[in-house]
Design an enzyme around this catalytic site. Sequence first.
Site, PDB file in Angstrom:
ATOM      1  N   SER A 172       3.885  -5.694   5.582  1.00 27.68           N
ATOM      2  CA  SER A 172       3.746  -4.850   7.048  1.00 27.68           C
ATOM      3  C   SER A 172       2.278  -4.557   7.695  1.00 27.68           C
ATOM      4  CB  SER A 172       4.950  -3.319   6.872  1.00 27.68           C
ATOM      5  OG  SER A 172       4.759  -2.493   6.952  1.00 27.68           O
ATOM      6  N   TYR A 198       5.696   2.946  -0.790  1.00 31.97           N
ATOM      7  CA  TYR A 198       6.477   1.749   0.520  1.00 31.97           C
ATOM      8  C   TYR A 198       5.193   0.891   0.676  1.00 31.97           C
ATOM      9  CZ  TYR A 198       8.025  -0.596   4.809  1.00 31.97           C
ATOM     10  OH  TYR A 198       8.083  -1.517   5.845  1.00 31.97           O
TER      11      TYR A 198
END
Length: 235
Positions: free
Chosen positions: A126, A139
């Site tokens: 990501s 996250y």
Amino acid sequence: MGIGLALARGLAAHGAGVILNARNSKRLEEAAQSLRDEGHGATASAFDVTDGEAVNGAINALEADGPIDILINNAGMQFRTPLEDYPEDMWDKLLRTNITSAFLVGKAVARKMIPRGYGKIVNIASVQSELARPGIAPYTATKGAIRNLTRGMATDWAKHGLQVNAIAPGYFKTPLNQALVDDPAFTEWLEKRTPAGRWGTVDELVGATVFLCGSASSFVNGHTLFVDGGITASL
């Protein structure tokens, strides 16, 4: 459409026979049928990628029908809350979903690939592998771990003929990001913050995936390819 289905469709369009995975058997079969309706070879295999025993059993069964040449580790979830209020049970669930799954499935598939001397593993990282935003520190931690797990897998397995790389999407219109897509203030911020000036669409991840899964990337290993509209390149 999520990233996983978009990548499966893209690889199928380039000749791959794809096996879709999720825990929800009904939705999984519907997704596989949608690919078959388009003329692609697609099957479904429902199992929990955070359960080591389930993973090993499923990979053994799939390999009995033919070798797995490409693995896309795409399982992921998000939970947004201030870090000081982050529940411990959600921390544990996030780690198992976002990082333990890649370790378990990657290990199970690599054991099959290593004797054959060939295999492609692509982990989905990501933009948060490099950057952080308020409310998603756990996250961010998992996606940073995916980036370094990719490096570690390549370091251990390249000598066996495997290429292990990662794709780091920026901000894409996906179900995982729907709350942000629906927030006009966030979209305005994102369009100003991203040099490309817009959200990405999941189809724009297909080219990077095909590259990392094909012969053109035969000497690319341990790399994280950012597909982010330039957001990590600009202050």
